[in-house]
Design a protein around this motif. Structure first.
Motif, PDB file in Angstrom:
ATOM      1  N   SER A 402       0.831  -1.214   0.000  1.00  0.00           N
ATOM      2  CA  SER A 402       0.000   0.000   0.000  1.00  0.00           C
ATOM      3  C   SER A 402       0.860   1.256   0.000  1.00  0.00           C
ATOM      4  O   SER A 402       0.571   2.218  -0.712  1.00  0.00           O
ATOM      5  N   GLN A 405       2.277   1.895  -3.367  1.00  0.00           N
ATOM      6  CA  GLN A 405       1.219   2.449  -4.227  1.00  0.00           C
ATOM      7  C   GLN A 405       1.054   3.949  -3.952  1.00  0.00           C
ATOM      8  O   GLN A 405       0.893   4.740  -4.884  1.00  0.00           O
TER       9      GLN A 405
ATOM     10  N   ARG B  70     -11.088  -6.000  23.584  1.00  0.00           N
ATOM     11  CA  ARG B  70      -9.877  -5.448  22.953  1.00  0.00           C
ATOM     12  C   ARG B  70     -10.048  -5.221  21.447  1.00  0.00           C
ATOM     13  O   ARG B  70      -9.549  -4.240  20.906  1.00  0.00           O
ATOM     14  N   ARG B  74      -9.568  -1.615  19.723  1.00  0.00           N
ATOM     15  CA  ARG B  74      -8.577  -1.473  18.663  1.00  0.00           C
ATOM     16  C   ARG B  74      -9.191  -0.849  17.403  1.00  0.00           C
ATOM     17  O   ARG B  74      -8.549  -0.046  16.718  1.00  0.00           O
ATOM     18  N   ARG B  78      -6.808   2.097  17.204  1.00  0.00           N
ATOM     19  CA  ARG B  78      -5.537   1.715  16.582  1.00  0.00           C
ATOM     20  C   ARG B  78      -5.606   1.507  15.068  1.00  0.00           C
ATOM     21  O   ARG B  78      -4.579   1.407  14.426  1.00  0.00           O
ATOM     22  N   ASP B  80      -6.293   2.880  11.738  1.00  0.00           N
ATOM     23  CA  ASP B  80      -6.553   4.037  10.874  1.00  0.00           C
ATOM     24  C   ASP B  80      -7.215   3.607   9.564  1.00  0.00           C
ATOM     25  O   ASP B  80      -8.011   4.350   8.992  1.00  0.00           O
ATOM     26  N   GLY B 258      -7.399  -0.528  -3.211  1.00  0.00           N
ATOM     27  CA  GLY B 258      -6.272   0.352  -3.525  1.00  0.00           C
ATOM     28  C   GLY B 258      -6.698   1.523  -4.394  1.00  0.00           C
ATOM     29  O   GLY B 258      -7.881   1.666  -4.692  1.00  0.00           O
ATOM     30  N   PRO B 259      -5.797   2.382  -4.818  1.00  0.00           N
ATOM     31  CA  PRO B 259      -4.416   2.421  -4.381  1.00  0.00           C
ATOM     32  C   PRO B 259      -4.259   3.021  -2.982  1.00  0.00           C
ATOM     33  O   PRO B 259      -4.898   4.026  -2.680  1.00  0.00           O
ATOM     34  N   ASN B 260      -3.439   2.369  -2.215  1.00  0.00           N
ATOM     35  CA  ASN B 260      -3.132   2.795  -0.849  1.00  0.00           C
ATOM     36  C   ASN B 260      -4.395   3.080  -0.035  1.00  0.00           C
ATOM     37  O   ASN B 260      -4.516   4.120   0.588  1.00  0.00           O
ATOM     38  N   HIS B 261      -5.352   2.163  -0.098  1.00  0.00           N
ATOM     39  CA  HIS B 261      -6.583   2.210   0.698  1.00  0.00           C
ATOM     40  C   HIS B 261      -7.547   3.339   0.309  1.00  0.00           C
ATOM     41  O   HIS B 261      -8.489   3.605   1.052  1.00  0.00           O
ATOM     42  N   THR B 272      -9.967  -8.765   4.311  1.00  0.00           N
ATOM     43  CA  THR B 272      -8.503  -8.830   4.391  1.00  0.00           C
ATOM     44  C   THR B 272      -8.061  -9.259   5.782  1.00  0.00           C
ATOM     45  O   THR B 272      -7.206 -10.134   5.942  1.00  0.00           O
TER      46      THR B 272
END
Lengths: 437, 312
Positions: A402, A405, B70, B74, B78, B80, B258-261, B272
């Motif tokens: 990621s 990317q 937990r 999270r 935790r 993002d 993607g890309p990058n989330h 995932t």
């Protein structure tokens, strides 16, 4: 009426025959489960040849092992879905004795989750058949979890020799050379370098190259990071990611690569839209079979400027065979016998030989002889190091995919990308991850 | 005026043999039983088991370990990517609910006219609904392809070269490109819902309105939209639900988050985490968080619907 009686009798006889044929299959059936389509024997070879060799190898095994009635081989699915497919097969209670285990998920996920049997003692009598470096890829904490049965790969740029000659370009050796070459190619209307960036799992290969040079010893640094002795946000790590972005900013790597898949990359090269593409030596069978209109060659990843390290291409034995940890006692000796059979040099020569390997994980297998093969063996292999994604846990690997990317797309900085990766690592530790466990 | 009910009421109760209510409806219960059993086995128990798992750490291979809340902590503190996925899911939901319904209504008004070839137009507009997400995802991935895609080729043909871009890999356009495909697929479905509603409105209301001098806009505002309210309610509810829990396939096939989330939605992130990272307990917690969000929105929406002019 007579017709009906005849049809009923025929159906009855056929049913009996069918039952008889099933009964004839009585005996032990060994189940080989391949999480991806690449887990077939000789998977890189053309389909018809691959299936013929697979049948030949299995038949040979069955002849030697009369207790085994059949070997079923279920290998399908994309590479990045392998872990998922294995997990769902396990949860569904599918029959699995032998598992086709690529080195990447074996190291990143399978062993950590306890999917594979420790086969150190099982293979001890014939462990000398394997190249030690290849066996290392399946050795974790001193225990062996699989046998490498694969051509040994390295990474390289594949380029159009004729286009380079027409434009008076030489193979780039340094990064500065590469910028010049890319500029000339772009001016001549070619895409300088196209990468299959839609397959996100291929992006870390660029990082392996840059990290080897910015870190010096990228494997040692990676292990330090995973042990918590260093951080992914350290300067050499950040620099390695930033250098990938520089390839895009300097016009070498096409940003459209993010939407290009394997076929797109290859077809752009074969149709001479792009002059260069990056990949592993697994590209060789395809390129030899399909790029017939022009001469092609290979060159190494360039030497970057102002870095402490030298070239280090990702490589190793990509795939192998493991034994499922849930295997029952009856199946175990047959599974071990199957691994022993597959790794015999004369048998490996059949299923590895059809892939025309440059080198293999098993000693004594015939390797391909050609000028390109010699070039790769003498110049690229000595600069080849283990793929880092064989060390990273799957979560870290995904985070790298990621982040790269993001860098290539220009949406994040290298610092942000590495901070996100460090966060993933911290999260793993929070969940109890320990590299040495 | 007499009725059967009234006649029944006239029979003295004392003369009747009282049968317990449950026995009187026994045949109905028996007929429901198979469906209920299936519902319990395949829906209720898995949901309960999922809830149980959401308090555990479980990789699918080893025994689940109880970790209390937990996983939920999270999610908020935790992860993002989860927050990014929630944000994308909300953008996705708002966009598709609004556009699919407005466009569906507009198309329904068009194909409700007596025009030549109306059956063809209705069929053509409904056709995408019948295609699977995988087929549509692949088809549109080709349309969006920067090298040989129809979209960029069309833009170039029109001289709009400045708009040419890698639609699915450009973070600025990737989510929008997927939203467009989802709208394209489902608008025909909503059109059919609205069309059915339109055809149920008595014609004489329009005739009276015309005699009273109401123009088309007034007729739409005063007759069509109010009488379509029940259909609109159902249409919005269905699209709302779909927008939150039926967006996985398209995103998975087209960008895999993607890309990058930038196109990550809760469901892709959940899958995932569950199947790639083996965090089945955490993924269960994520699923329940999504369930809670959808339940609150749906409940609120239904309450608002019920408190309005129309009872549903």
């Amino acid at each position: 009426m007579i017709k009906r009686v005849f049809l009923c009798s025929l159906t009855f006889v056929l049913t009996l025959l069918a039952i008889g044929s099933v009964a004839a299959q009585d005996g032990f059936v060994l189940h080989v489960f391949g999480p991806t389509s690449l887990d077939n024997l000789g998977s890189m070879a053309p389909d018809d040849i691959q299936q013929q060799v697979e049948r030949e190898v299995i038949d040979g095994f069955l002849m030697e092992n009369p207790d085994v009635a059949d070997v079923t081989w279920d290998a399908q699915g994309p590479i990045d879905g392998g872990v998922t497919r294995l997990l769902t097969a396990h949860l569904a209670g599918e029959n699995m004795d032998v598992i086709g285990c690529a080195a990447n998920p074996t190291n990143g996920a399978y062993v950590r989750r306890g999917v594979l049997r420790d086969i150190t003692d099982d293979i001890a009598p014939w462990v000398d058949r394997f190249e030690p470096a290849s066996l290392d890829a399946y050795t974790i904490g001193g225990r062996v979890y699989g046998i490498p049965v694969s051509p040994v790969s390295t990474s390289s740029f594949f380029y159009n020799v004729e286009v380079f000659s027409e434009l008076g370009l030489a193979e780039p050796d340094s990064y500065a050379d590469f910028i010049e070459v890319a500029g000339a190619l772009d001016e001549a209307g070619y895409i300088p370098v196209l990468h299959q960036g839609k397959n996100v799992w291929m992006w870390p290969m660029w990082y392996f190259e840059t990290a080897a040079q910015t870190m010096g010893d990228s494997i040692a640094k990676t292990v330090q990071n995973l042990r918590g002795e260093a951080k992914f946000t350290d300067a050499p790590d950040v620099e390695a990611l930033a250098r990938i972005g520089q390839f895009v900013d300097d016009g070498i790597l096409d940003r459209d690569s993010l939407s290009v898949d394997w076929d797109g990359m290859r077809s752009a090269f074969a149709s001479q839209q792009s002059a260069v593409y990056y990949g592993g030596t697994w590209e060789l069978p395809w390129i030899e079979a399909n790029v017939l209109d022009f001469e092609w060659g290979v060159f190494e990843f360039p030497q970057l400027a102002d870095v402490p390290g030298t070239r280090g291409h990702g490589g190793g034995p990509d795939s192998g065979y493991c034994i499922y940890s849930g295997i029952d006692d009856e199946a175990l000796p047959h599974a071990v016998a199957f691994l022993e059979y597959l790794s015999r040099p004369e048998i490996a020569d059949k299923h590895l030989g059809i892939m025309e390997p440059l080198a293999t994980s098993i000693k004594g297998v015939t390797v391909v002889e050609s000028a390109i093969a010699d070039d790769l063996r003498s110049n690229h292999f000595p600069n080849t190091a283990r793929f880092l994604d064989w060390i990273w846990p799957t979560e870290i690997n995904d985070a790298f995919q990621s982040a790269i990317q993001g860098i290539v797309g220009g949406t994040i900085t290298a610092e942000e990308g590495m901070a996100a990766i460090q966060d993933v690592y911290d999260d793993l530790v929070f969940d109890g991850y320990s590299y040495d466990d | 005026m007499t009725s059967t009910r009234a006649s029944e009421a006239a029979v003295p109760l004392a003369g009747r043999r009282t049968v317990p209510r449950v026995y009187r409806h026994l045949s109905a219960y028996l007929m429901l039983l198979p469906a209920v059993v299936l519902l319990v086995i395949f829906v209720i128990i898995p949901i309960g088991y999922g809830f149980y798992l959401s308090f555990h750490r479980w990789d699918g291979f080893n025994e689940p370990v109880f970790i209390g809340t937990r996983n939920y902590i999270r999610l908020i503190e935790r992860d993002d990517i989860f927050l990014k996925a929630v944000s994308n899911t909300i953008i996705f939901a708002i966009s598709v609910v609004l556009v699919k319904n407005l466009l569906g209504l507009f198309l329904a008004l068009l194909v409700n006219q007596k025009i030549r070839g109306v059956i063809f137009f209705r069929t053509a507009l409904f056709l995408p609904v019948t295609l699977s997400f995988v087929v549509i995802g692949l088809l549109w991935s080709w349309v969006y392809n920067p090298a040989f895609g129809l979209l960029n080729a069309g833009l170039e043909l029109l001289g709009l070269d400045n708009l040419v871009r890698p639609w699915l890999s450009d973070p600025a356009t990737a989510l929008g490109a997927i939203i467009t495909v989802d709208i394209w697929k489902w608008t025909g479905f909503h059109m059919v819902l609205f069309l059915a509603g339109l055809q149920a409105i008595p014609r004489d209301l329009y005739e009276v309105a015309i005699i009273d001098g109401a123009n088309a806009w007034t007729r739409l505002r005063r007759i069509t939209l109010p009488l379509l309210a029940p259909v609109t309610f159902i249409s919005v509810l269905l699209s709302l639900n779909g927008a939150f829990v039926r967006n996985f396939e398209l995103v998975f096939v087209m960008t895999d988050g993607g890309p990058n989330h930038t196109t990550e939605v809760v469901l892709t992130h959940l899958v995932t985490q569950a199947f790639r990272f083996g965090k089945l307990g955490y993924a269960s917690a994520m699923g329940f968080a999504l369930f809670l969000v959808v339940a609150v929105i749906a409940f609120t929406y239904i309450r608002i619907g019920r408190s309005g002019t129309y009872n549903f």
